[in-house]
Design a protein around this motif. Structure first.
Motif, PDB file in Angstrom:
ATOM      1  N   ALA A   7      76.829  36.533  42.928  1.00 59.33           N
ATOM      2  CA  ALA A   7      75.379  36.418  43.133  1.00 59.33           C
ATOM      3  C   ALA A   7      74.990  36.719  44.567  1.00 59.33           C
ATOM      4  N   LYS A   8      75.802  36.276  45.513  1.00 60.89           N
ATOM      5  CA  LYS A   8      75.500  36.546  46.923  1.00 60.89           C
ATOM      6  C   LYS A   8      75.513  38.036  47.218  1.00 60.89           C
ATOM      7  N   TRP A   9      76.504  38.737  46.648  1.00 58.93           N
ATOM      8  CA  TRP A   9      76.567  40.181  46.869  1.00 58.93           C
ATOM      9  C   TRP A   9      75.374  40.887  46.222  1.00 58.93           C
ATOM     10  N   GLN A  10      75.011  40.477  45.007  1.00 58.90           N
ATOM     11  CA  GLN A  10      73.877  41.093  44.324  1.00 58.90           C
ATOM     12  C   GLN A  10      72.585  40.867  45.111  1.00 58.90           C
ATOM     13  N   GLU A  11      72.447  39.663  45.654  1.00 58.45           N
ATOM     14  CA  GLU A  11      71.258  39.361  46.456  1.00 58.45           C
ATOM     15  C   GLU A  11      71.223  40.214  47.717  1.00 58.45           C
ATOM     16  N   PRO A  35      83.475  47.335  44.066  1.00 61.07           N
ATOM     17  CA  PRO A  35      82.205  48.034  43.814  1.00 61.07           C
ATOM     18  C   PRO A  35      80.995  47.348  44.455  1.00 61.07           C
ATOM     19  N   LEU A  36      81.045  46.012  44.538  1.00 60.12           N
ATOM     20  CA  LEU A  36      79.942  45.291  45.161  1.00 60.12           C
ATOM     21  C   LEU A  36      79.875  45.561  46.658  1.00 60.12           C
ATOM     22  N   ILE A  37      81.040  45.562  47.307  1.00 59.67           N
ATOM     23  CA  ILE A  37      81.060  45.862  48.745  1.00 59.67           C
ATOM     24  C   ILE A  37      80.580  47.283  48.990  1.00 59.67           C
ATOM     25  N   ILE A  38      81.067  48.213  48.179  1.00 60.89           N
ATOM     26  CA  ILE A  38      80.678  49.614  48.347  1.00 60.89           C
ATOM     27  C   ILE A  38      79.173  49.779  48.203  1.00 60.89           C
ATOM     28  N   ARG A  39      78.621  49.179  47.151  1.00 62.27           N
ATOM     29  CA  ARG A  39      77.174  49.310  46.941  1.00 62.27           C
ATOM     30  C   ARG A  39      76.391  48.633  48.063  1.00 62.27           C
ATOM     31  N   PHE A  40      76.856  47.473  48.485  1.00 58.96           N
ATOM     32  CA  PHE A  40      76.206  46.741  49.580  1.00 58.96           C
ATOM     33  C   PHE A  40      76.143  47.601  50.843  1.00 58.96           C
ATOM     34  N   LEU A  41      77.257  48.269  51.160  1.00 60.34           N
ATOM     35  CA  LEU A  41      77.316  49.104  52.366  1.00 60.34           C
ATOM     36  C   LEU A  41      76.506  50.385  52.201  1.00 60.34           C
ATOM     37  N   TYR A 118      89.111  38.950  61.352  1.00 62.19           N
ATOM     38  CA  TYR A 118      89.784  38.507  60.123  1.00 62.19           C
ATOM     39  C   TYR A 118      88.823  37.586  59.397  1.00 62.19           C
ATOM     40  N   LEU A 119      88.379  38.005  58.217  1.00 54.04           N
ATOM     41  CA  LEU A 119      87.469  37.205  57.418  1.00 54.04           C
ATOM     42  C   LEU A 119      88.176  36.734  56.157  1.00 54.04           C
ATOM     43  N   VAL A 120      87.914  35.485  55.774  1.00 55.76           N
ATOM     44  CA  VAL A 120      88.567  34.894  54.614  1.00 55.76           C
ATOM     45  C   VAL A 120      87.637  34.970  53.405  1.00 55.76           C
ATOM     46  N   LYS A 121      88.177  35.434  52.264  1.00 57.27           N
ATOM     47  CA  LYS A 121      87.409  35.464  51.016  1.00 57.27           C
ATOM     48  C   LYS A 121      87.274  34.052  50.451  1.00 57.27           C
ATOM     49  N   PRO A 122      86.184  33.743  49.772  1.00 53.21           N
ATOM     50  CA  PRO A 122      85.010  34.604  49.582  1.00 53.21           C
ATOM     51  C   PRO A 122      84.156  34.635  50.855  1.00 53.21           C
ATOM     52  N   HIS A 126      76.367  38.960  54.227  1.00 57.06           N
ATOM     53  CA  HIS A 126      75.592  39.101  55.460  1.00 57.06           C
ATOM     54  C   HIS A 126      76.460  38.816  56.691  1.00 57.06           C
ATOM     55  N   LEU A 127      77.433  37.923  56.538  1.00 52.86           N
ATOM     56  CA  LEU A 127      78.377  37.685  57.630  1.00 52.86           C
ATOM     57  C   LEU A 127      79.251  38.917  57.835  1.00 52.86           C
ATOM     58  N   LEU A 128      79.709  39.506  56.741  1.00 49.42           N
ATOM     59  CA  LEU A 128      80.507  40.728  56.867  1.00 49.42           C
ATOM     60  C   LEU A 128      79.713  41.812  57.583  1.00 49.42           C
ATOM     61  N   TRP A 129      78.461  41.982  57.205  1.00 48.34           N
ATOM     62  CA  TRP A 129      77.629  43.019  57.841  1.00 48.34           C
ATOM     63  C   TRP A 129      77.426  42.723  59.333  1.00 48.34           C
ATOM     64  N   ALA A 130      77.224  41.453  59.658  1.00 52.49           N
ATOM     65  CA  ALA A 130      77.062  41.089  61.072  1.00 52.49           C
ATOM     66  C   ALA A 130      78.328  41.403  61.859  1.00 52.49           C
ATOM     67  N   LYS A 131      79.494  41.150  61.250  1.00 53.14           N
ATOM     68  CA  LYS A 131      80.771  41.447  61.912  1.00 53.14           C
ATOM     69  C   LYS A 131      80.939  42.947  62.096  1.00 53.14           C
ATOM     70  N   ILE A 132      80.555  43.721  61.089  1.00 53.23           N
ATOM     71  CA  ILE A 132      80.642  45.183  61.187  1.00 53.23           C
ATOM     72  C   ILE A 132      79.778  45.688  62.337  1.00 53.23           C
ATOM     73  N   GLU A 133      78.541  45.241  62.377  1.00 51.12           N
ATOM     74  CA  GLU A 133      77.636  45.708  63.426  1.00 51.12           C
ATOM     75  C   GLU A 133      78.113  45.278  64.811  1.00 51.12           C
ATOM     76  N   ALA A 134      78.653  44.066  64.901  1.00 49.47           N
ATOM     77  CA  ALA A 134      79.160  43.593  66.196  1.00 49.47           C
ATOM     78  C   ALA A 134      80.307  44.469  66.674  1.00 49.47           C
ATOM     79  N   GLN A 135      81.214  44.830  65.776  1.00 46.22           N
ATOM     80  CA  GLN A 135      82.341  45.674  66.160  1.00 46.22           C
ATOM     81  C   GLN A 135      81.877  47.067  66.572  1.00 46.22           C
ATOM     82  N   LEU A 136      80.925  47.631  65.844  1.00 44.48           N
ATOM     83  CA  LEU A 136      80.499  48.997  66.145  1.00 44.48           C
ATOM     84  C   LEU A 136      79.600  49.052  67.369  1.00 44.48           C
ATOM     85  N   ARG A 137      78.896  47.977  67.661  1.00 39.26           N
ATOM     86  CA  ARG A 137      78.173  47.923  68.944  1.00 39.26           C
ATOM     87  C   ARG A 137      79.162  47.910  70.095  1.00 39.26           C
TER      88      ARG A 137
END
Length: 249
Positions: A7-11, A35-41, A118-122, A126-137
């Motif tokens: 549900a979190k990914w769908q949201e 597939p959820l991560i891919i679509r989210f990105l 290093y992120l732990v599932k689940p 939005h945290l994953l996206w924040a981590k991605i943006e932080a790394q690429l900045r």
């Protein structure tokens, strides 16, 4: 993956309104989560390449450059830790581990091997996206990657894909240039046939294929044609290494 995580990914997908344009490689064997991560990105404007196992990952990194890699640790045919250790010198972008392995020891291992996070599932998307943006900045504010490699009289221009020995240009095929780059990244180090096969061909060595020996032989002849340069030396049954010749041919 549980219903709450789904549900979190769908949201997260539903409320995407960004356009990042990042090139991301996802290494993930979970057929529900991937597939959820891919679509989210992709909803955030990212171009996503997907690998479900170590073999596909090795092929993916050989054929394209990425801005960031997201990698699982436990895979059907490999360990994410082993892949990072094996290809660390080849990866020129941040890598984030996303794993169900939650112990402190596993997280420390991943970071010590060179992972940027290093992120732990689940994980909350939005945290994953924040981590991605932080790394690429962070990458955007850092110095650009090296455009060349030098070893003794050998110079390799990674932008123009040209190689020179004592200012003499080497006429190399694409395969020969790629092989020389691998040697030049780790000069004077013994590289096994198995290692070279994985780097060049993108799969495990079966013990029979002689393609690496043939490519090394062709490259060696071109290097040997230039005096006081570099040469590929072989150690029977162990592998090859690139060394300066110091006037001996």
């Amino acid at each position: 993956m549980n219903a709450v995580s789904n549900a979190k990914w769908q949201e997260g997908i539903k409320h995407a309104n960004l356009s990042a344009g990042y090139r991301i490689l996802l290494l993930e064997d979970d057929e529900e989560l991937a597939p959820l991560i891919i679509r989210f990105l992709e909803e955030r404007g990212c171009s996503v390449a997907y690998a479900a196992n170590g073999s596909e990952f090795m092929k993916a990194i050989r054929h394209r450059d990425y801005d960031l890699i997201i990698a699982d640790v436990v895979l059907p045919d490999a360990s994410g830790f082993q892949l990072l250790e094996q290809f660390r010198n080849q990866l020129n972008c941040p890598l984030i581990f996303l794993s169900a392995l939650s112990s402190v020891e596993d997280q420390v291992t991943g970071l010590k091997l060179g992972a940027n996070d290093y992120l732990v599932k689940p994980v909350d998307p939005h945290l994953l996206w924040a981590k991605i943006e932080a790394q690429l900045r962070s990458v955007g504010n850092s110095a650009p990657p090296a455009a060349g490699i030098s070893f003794g009289p050998l110079t390799i221009d990674l932008v123009s894909r040209q190689a020179f020995v004592n200012d003499t240009s080497l006429a190399l095929t694409t395969n020969e240039f790629d092989l020389l780059q691998i040697f030049a990244e780790q000069p004077a180090r013994l590289l096994s046939r198995e290692y070279l096969f994985r780097r060049v061909i993108g799969r495990e060595f079966d013990g029979l294929d002689r393609v690496i020996d043939m490519r090394v032989s062709r490259l060696r002849k071109k290097l040997d044609a230039i005096a006081d340069g570099v040469a590929i030396q072989s150690i029977r049954g162990r592998g090859y290494s690139l060394n300066t010749t110091h006037g001996s041919h």
